[in-house]
Every structure is written in structure tokens, then in C-alpha cells.
Design a protein around this motif. Structure first.
Motif, short mmCIF file in Angstrom:
data_model
loop_
_atom_site.label_atom_id
_atom_site.label_comp_id
_atom_site.label_asym_id
_atom_site.label_seq_id
_atom_site.Cartn_x
_atom_site.Cartn_y
_atom_site.Cartn_z
N HIS A 1 -61.87 30.17 20.03
CA HIS A 1 -61.46 31.34 21.04
C HIS A 1 -60.17 31.34 21.43
O HIS A 1 -59.56 32.39 21.98
N VAL A 2 -59.22 30.25 21.32
CA VAL A 2 -58.06 30.16 21.63
C VAL A 2 -57.08 31.19 20.89
O VAL A 2 -56.13 31.54 21.08
N VAL B 1 -56.49 34.40 21.98
CA VAL B 1 -55.75 34.35 23.43
C VAL B 1 -54.20 34.43 23.01
O VAL B 1 -53.41 35.11 23.42
N TYR C 1 -51.40 36.97 23.86
CA TYR C 1 -50.72 36.64 24.98
C TYR C 1 -49.61 35.79 24.86
O TYR C 1 -48.45 35.47 25.44
N ASN D 1 -58.81 42.42 28.12
CA ASN D 1 -59.99 42.25 28.19
C ASN D 1 -60.76 43.72 27.69
O ASN D 1 -61.61 43.47 27.05
N ARG E 1 -62.95 33.85 25.99
CA ARG E 1 -61.78 34.04 26.03
C ARG E 1 -60.75 33.82 27.15
O ARG E 1 -60.03 33.00 27.27
N HIS E 2 -61.30 34.69 28.11
CA HIS E 2 -60.57 34.66 29.32
C HIS E 2 -60.67 33.43 30.17
O HIS E 2 -59.77 33.00 30.69
N LEU F 1 -57.78 31.18 28.90
CA LEU F 1 -56.59 31.74 29.66
C LEU F 1 -56.36 31.29 31.24
O LEU F 1 -55.46 30.83 31.67
#
Length: 392
Positions: free
Chosen positions: A112-113, A116, A120, A137, A153-154, A157
Motif C-alpha cells: 500500500h505504500v 502513496v 505524495y 483520496n 493507504r491513508h 500516510l
């Protein structure tokens, strides 16, 4: 950069003069005061109040300690945000935290990173806002991702940004993000007797016994497949759950503690004991045919079909279940639903929620948020108790 200290412990400066350092607005009049048994530090950063507490006595020395901490806090917030990107922050976060992650957590993080970092990575941490995060998102949702995936994912972060509060930023912008809501999947109440009849139709001995034990105990898939014969007491009719299987790198399996770190000793019914005794004879026969001799006490209860000394792979169990469930009359029922069935059946029969929570491995009875619909009859009984007490 100087700071004017309040003249008295409870005095705060009213005027403010904002300066900017590396994109961070810092109020040059931070303050300290002794309040409720400790020194309280306040500082304005990016228009937000940052508060810290220092345990020190209400003395001159204690005040100097608090003022020194205010200076250190200001220096961290001012000097360490210069150009740091989200990529760099994630690297720092992983280096600091990943040592304590389980293999399954490490694997999930690596999956999942990546998106991200893609979204970002090159943004400066100091310029990241809640609005930017919500926009990303929403973009993922528009692309068809489920709310659960977006929230995972959030969470990566958000964890990194909270770590950054240790000296990179004052307040994580992720704290103010409104996340997409996950529609709760209704837990369907299935008749326990019907399910057990369906499970009995499974011709695959390994799967049939595993499903029966899953319904009887409510253990998680990884906990079930980590069981050894030394964990099963067929005379006493109990199973001791101390560990779980998890996927490591690639398709390798690792043994870890249970999800909550607890140890459970679960009673099992006579029919399940009989099923396990029959399965134990099958396992011995399989081991002898494979040239492995009689299984040792630390041998897996559900060994791999090709290796009596290795546990059955969780993904193979799930695949076999999906192949069989339609034919036995349980279409669409997931393996994890057998755990739900265990909980709803017990609650519906009047077993105390604390006992059900303990069997499931929950530390409290919050599971009633999921399974509360299974006890309407007992809720009615509670009303009747009040009614009877009110009668003369």
C-alpha cells in the motif's frame, strides 16, 4: 530568535508577531506556565496552537527546564521542515518503526505504500494539507478503489505524519481529514444446525474437519492452521490457541503470536472431539505412507497434503473452501463467516457476551457492534425484568 516569557506562571502574551521560516509560520511569543501539577508550553505554528507538558516542580529550576524545552521545540519546528519530502519522511518512518512489524504487516505496508509514494512522494511535508489529502483520496475512489483500500493507504500516510510531529511538523494535517465511509457488510444469521449439516457433506477430510473445528471454536484461519497436536486435549475436550500462521515474504509462512497476543483455552463439543479423533487417525496414516512415521506432538493438526511436517497453507485452505461451498449448499459463504456464525450462535443462545468475546480473542465486548443483532430475544428479556420489578 528570542522569546518573551510571561511575567507570572498563569500569564500568556496577548500580542503576536508572526515570522516565517522555511514555509512555517511561527509565533515568536511562545509561553510557559505552571498548571495542574506541571509546566505547560504553548506555541503558535501555522496558525495552530501546539501544547506540550513538562513534568517539573514549581520552582525556578523547573521553570528553566520548561523554558529550555520550549526553545528545543521551537528549534525543531522551525529548522527541520526545510524541503523534506513525503518520500524522505516515509523513509525515516519506516526506518524507525518497521523493526517491530510482523511479516504480514510488513507485506501489507509494502503493497500500500507504493501508491502513496507515487501520489505524495515529491510534495514537501510542510505544504501538505488536509484538502490535498482529501483530494487524493477522492481521486482513488473515482478510479474504482474501495473505501477500505483508500483508508489503508491513508493510514500509512497518517502514521508517518503523526511520527513527523516528533519534530518535523507541529500538527499532522491527516488528523483533520474526512475519510470515505465503509459500508458495513451485514452479518447474516445462518442456522447453525444447517451449516453443520452442510459441512458434513464435504468429501475432503482435511477441509471438513477444519471447517467443523472453525465453527466449534470461532478461531481465526491463521490460528486454526497453527494448531499442533500438543495444543489439542481430546480427553478434556479442549483446544489451546497460542499462536497463528501468517504470510511472510513471497509465499513463505511464519509463526507469530495471536492477533491480540492472548492465549485461549477453548472447550469443544463431543461431536467435534470425535471428528478430531477420526482426523488424527487419517493424519497418522498419511504420515506413514509418506515415510514420516507417527506424527510428533508438535506436528501440525492440519498438515500440508504434500508435507506432513509443514502446516497447510492458509491460501490453499481458502481456495479449497471456495471450490466446495456451492456444492454443499453454502454459496457465497466466506471462510471468515464461520467465525461470525460461531459468535452469533452463542449470543443467540444466551451465552454471556464476555464469554463470547473471550472465545473470539477480543479484549472487550465491542464486538457487540457487529453481532448485537443476534440477541434480540435477550434484549426483550431485559425489558421483561424491568416490567416484573415494577409490579406491586
Amino acid at each position: 530568535m528570542g522569546f518573551r516569557r510571561p511575567l507570572y506562571p498563569t500569564e500568556y502574551p496577548t500580542a503576536s508577531e508572526t515570522v516565517h521560516h522555511f514555509g512555517v509560520a511561527v509565533n515568536d511569543r511562545g509561553s510557559v506556565r505552571y498548571h495542574r501539577g506541571g509546566w505547560e508550553i504553548r506555541l503558535q505554528v501555522d496558525g495552530k496552537r501546539v501544547t506540550r507538558r513538562v513534568k517539573a516542580p514549581d520552582t525556578r529550576a523547573g521553570r528553566r527546564e520548561a523554558e529550555a524545552e520550549l526553545d528545543r521545540l521551537t528549534q525543531r519546528l522551525v529548522n527541520k521542515t526545510d524541503g523534506m519530502t513525503v518520500d524522505e519522511l516515509l523513509n525515516r518512518y519506516e526506518a524507525a518503526r518497521s523493526g517491530g512489524w510482523s511479516p504480514s504487516t510488513r507485506l501489507a505496508h509494502s503493497t500500500h505504500v507504493k501508491p502513496v509514494r507515487k501520489e505524495y512522494g515529491q510534495l514537501e511535508v510542510s505544504k501538505l494539507t488536509a484538502a490535498v489529502i482529501e483530494e487524493v483520496n477522492a481521486g482513488w475512489i473515482d478510479k474504482g478503489l474501495s473505501p477500505a483500500t483508500v483508508r489503508r493507504r491513508h493510514s500509512i500516510l497518517a502514521a508517518a505524519l503523526i511520527y513527523a510531529e516528533r519534530g518535523v511538523i507541529a500538527v499532522s494535517p491527516a488528523r483533520h481529514v474526512e475519510l470515505p465511509k465503509i459500508a458495513k457488510r451485514p452479518v447474516e444469521i445462518i442456522d447453525l444446525g444447517q451449516v453443520l449439516e452442510c459441512i458434513a457433506k464435504i468429501k475432503h477430510d482435511r477441509l471438513r474437519t477444519a471447517a467443523r473445528l472453525s465453527v466449534a471454536t470461532g478461531v481465526r484461519r491463521g490460528e486454526l492452521l497453527a494448531l499442533r497436536w500438543m495444543d489439542v486435549d481430546l480427553d478434556a475436550g479442549s483446544v489451546r490457541v497460542t499462536r497463528a500462521l501468517a504470510r511472510g515474504d513471497g509465499r513463505t509462512l511464519v509463526v507469530k503470536g495471536t492477533k491480540t497476543g492472548s492465549v485461549k483455552v477453548l472447550s469443544i463439543d463431543e461431536a467435534t472431539v470425535a471428528a478430531l479423533k477420526a482426523w488424527q487417525r487419517t493424519v497418522k496414516a498419511e504420515s506413514l505412507r509418506a515415510g514420516g512415521g507417527t506424527p510428533a506432538p508438535n506436528s501440525p493438526v492440519f498438515p500440508s497434503p504434500g508435507d506432513p511436517a509443514a502446516p497447510w497453507h492458509p491460501e490453499h485452505l481458502t481456495k479449497r473452501w471456495v471450490e466446495n461451498r456451492d456444492g454443499i449448499g453454502l454459496p457465497g459463504v466466506r471462510w471468515h463467516d464461520l467465525r461470525h456464525l460461531h459468535a452469533t450462535a452463542l449470543l443467540g443462545a444466551g451465552v454471556p457476551p464476555t464469554t463470547v468475546a473471550a472465545r473470539l480473542g477480543h479484549s472487550n465486548t465491542q464486538m457487540l457492534d457487529t453481532y448485537g443483532h443476534a440477541i434480540p430475544a435477550h434484549d426483550r428479556l431485559a425489558a421483561e425484568v424491568i416490567s416484573q420489578a415494577a409490579k406491586p
